[in-house]
Design a protein around this motif. Sequence first.
Motif, mmCIF file in Angstrom:
data_model
loop_
_atom_site.group_PDB
_atom_site.id
_atom_site.type_symbol
_atom_site.label_atom_id
_atom_site.label_comp_id
_atom_site.label_asym_id
_atom_site.label_seq_id
_atom_site.Cartn_x
_atom_site.Cartn_y
_atom_site.Cartn_z
ATOM 1 N N UNK A 62 -43.619 5.063 35.946
ATOM 2 C CA UNK A 62 -42.626 4.187 35.318
ATOM 3 C C UNK A 62 -42.937 2.716 35.569
ATOM 4 N N UNK A 63 -43.375 2.394 36.771
ATOM 5 C CA UNK A 63 -43.553 0.998 37.166
ATOM 6 C C UNK A 63 -44.579 0.282 36.297
ATOM 7 N N UNK A 64 -45.666 0.962 35.959
ATOM 8 C CA UNK A 64 -46.743 0.346 35.166
ATOM 9 C C UNK A 64 -47.096 1.230 33.977
ATOM 10 N N UNK A 180 -27.008 -8.434 40.578
ATOM 11 C CA UNK A 180 -27.895 -9.498 40.093
ATOM 12 C C UNK A 180 -29.353 -9.082 40.192
ATOM 13 N N UNK A 181 -29.682 -8.345 41.245
ATOM 14 C CA UNK A 181 -31.051 -7.842 41.372
ATOM 15 C C UNK A 181 -31.394 -6.877 40.250
ATOM 16 N N UNK A 182 -30.451 -5.995 39.916
ATOM 17 C CA UNK A 182 -30.687 -5.061 38.820
ATOM 18 C C UNK A 182 -30.677 -5.769 37.464
ATOM 19 N N UNK A 183 -29.904 -6.837 37.349
ATOM 20 C CA UNK A 183 -29.947 -7.629 36.113
ATOM 21 C C UNK A 183 -31.337 -8.251 35.934
ATOM 22 N N UNK A 184 -31.907 -8.738 37.009
ATOM 23 C CA UNK A 184 -33.270 -9.257 36.956
ATOM 24 C C UNK A 184 -34.239 -8.161 36.526
ATOM 25 N N UNK A 185 -34.081 -6.975 37.111
ATOM 26 C CA UNK A 185 -34.948 -5.857 36.733
ATOM 27 C C UNK A 185 -34.779 -5.497 35.268
ATOM 28 N N UNK A 189 -37.708 -5.392 32.380
ATOM 29 C CA UNK A 189 -38.059 -4.246 31.527
ATOM 30 C C UNK A 189 -37.950 -4.596 30.053
ATOM 31 N N UNK A 190 -36.943 -5.385 29.697
ATOM 32 C CA UNK A 190 -36.764 -5.783 28.294
ATOM 33 C C UNK A 190 -37.912 -6.670 27.823
ATOM 34 N N UNK A 477 -40.196 4.574 27.219
ATOM 35 C CA UNK A 477 -40.324 4.112 28.603
ATOM 36 C C UNK A 477 -39.255 3.084 28.941
ATOM 37 N N UNK A 478 -38.929 2.210 27.979
ATOM 38 C CA UNK A 478 -37.866 1.246 28.205
ATOM 39 C C UNK A 478 -36.521 1.951 28.378
ATOM 40 N N UNK A 479 -36.287 2.995 27.558
ATOM 41 C CA UNK A 479 -35.045 3.760 27.672
ATOM 42 C C UNK A 479 -34.959 4.496 29.003
ATOM 43 N N UNK A 480 -36.112 4.907 29.534
ATOM 44 C CA UNK A 480 -36.134 5.592 30.827
ATOM 45 C C UNK A 480 -36.005 4.620 31.996
ATOM 46 N N UNK A 481 -36.089 3.315 31.715
ATOM 47 C CA UNK A 481 -35.948 2.322 32.781
ATOM 48 C C UNK A 481 -37.249 1.980 33.464
ATOM 49 N N UNK A 482 -38.364 2.052 32.753
ATOM 50 C CA UNK A 482 -39.650 1.756 33.360
ATOM 51 C C UNK A 482 -39.965 0.278 33.351
#
Length: 499
Positions: A62-64, A180-185, A189-190, A477-482
Amino acid sequence: MTECKEKVRYKSLWITGSALAVSACAAGPDYRAPAPAALGVPATYGQADGATGSAAISEADLATWWTRLNDPALSSLIDRAIANNLDIVQAQARLRQARESLRQANASFLPQVSGSASGGKNYRSQAGGTRVDDSGNVISTGASNWSSSYSVSASASWQIDLFGELSRSAEAARADLAASGYDLANVRTTIIAELVTNYVQARLAQEQLRVARETQAIQQDNYNIANWRLQAGLASSLDEQQARAQLAQTNAAVPQLEASLKGSLNRVAVLTGQAPGEATRALETPAPIPAASTRIATGIPADTLRQRPDVRSAERALAAATARIGVAQAQLYPSLGISGNLGTTSNSFKDLFSLITGGVFANVAQVIFDGGRLASQLRSQKAAADAAFAAYKQTVLTALEDVENAMATLASARARKAEFATAFEASNNAAIIARSQYQSGLIDFQTLSTTENTLLNARNSLASARSDEVLAIAQLYNALGGGWQNMESRPPNEPTHEQ
């Protein structure tokens, strides 16, 4: 809450001259993360085919995920976007703000100390009589003098977290920081998905330009043949005019494709934090559309709760709203504070600390009547928590919808690619035969034109289907949160307890 009040009542005691030890209890509900069942999360995804699988997906994949497209130029662009994209920079700044808000909330647990010092000279004049000396001059007999004054003082105040107002505020601030950390993430991803989309669209435009220019050469050849046949009296001017019109239509498509390519490259430049133009000059050299992976593991729907940063942000927002119920409820109860001061004053600096005075005081305050304002704030915060839960559930359901739609889109793109590959092969064979027959005078130009238009459409459709497959993979992958699992500053893991 009654038990909590009893603890305060019976365990509170004064410590002579200085402190008060209180067994503090936090007002309001303790947060429990909603269970997946309460959020309407199904056991499995409804969409299942050979393109995706329910096997657990690793964080490394997911990360890359874009590296599975085997395109070094794309990977380099994504690295630049992660480092320089201005939306990401803004989200990083908001994360720093949230971190400072937590520090401010934690500082409320500590005593607040302030001090002051002053020093100066005082002038004093006392009126007196007058006399005349032997020379007849008037001489005043009054007195005047200067005196010094110095003072030093310090004061301290400490709010006792009697009913957990401070601890609930800190709890809310910690949840806000994580959100806020998850908003950054989520921004990251977007941006990655959008960059992949524009990169693939740029490569598609280059492929369609290649097809159009190859078609131009063939149609120019057909026009020359039709013109020659007209001059030789072997065909009517209808063939020549049809060939001319067909060539002009293809020529007209080229500028539109060039504009589409330029728009995609400009967007890529901005996504990497650069001005359009020179930043993407190297990408103007045509390159193939990235190759797609064969199979993608999607896991199960419950994985969405931990993989999607927007879902985790919404969950932390719910935790913060729940903690603020306790803040509002604690304000209904008495507040307890301890304050003290020390001071000294002297007319001589060397004797400044000869006499020091001070005191320690306790202060208990309780709102008796406020027109229902505090009670209304509590009800308002409960309503805010209800809204936060609804927003969390909505985010979860939307995430599941995104995954289902992406899987369906990927399956459709792969099915269409297979059919368009067959159509391209057949129409290419037909075009070769038709061109040979036209040159031999066995068919008219209309038949040749129809056959070659079919080939042109098949080539463009196959290229579009290949790009659609890659775009569907990016969407999945974007939908999966990668794309955020290897962030340098990952959001803190908040302990959660399912109901």
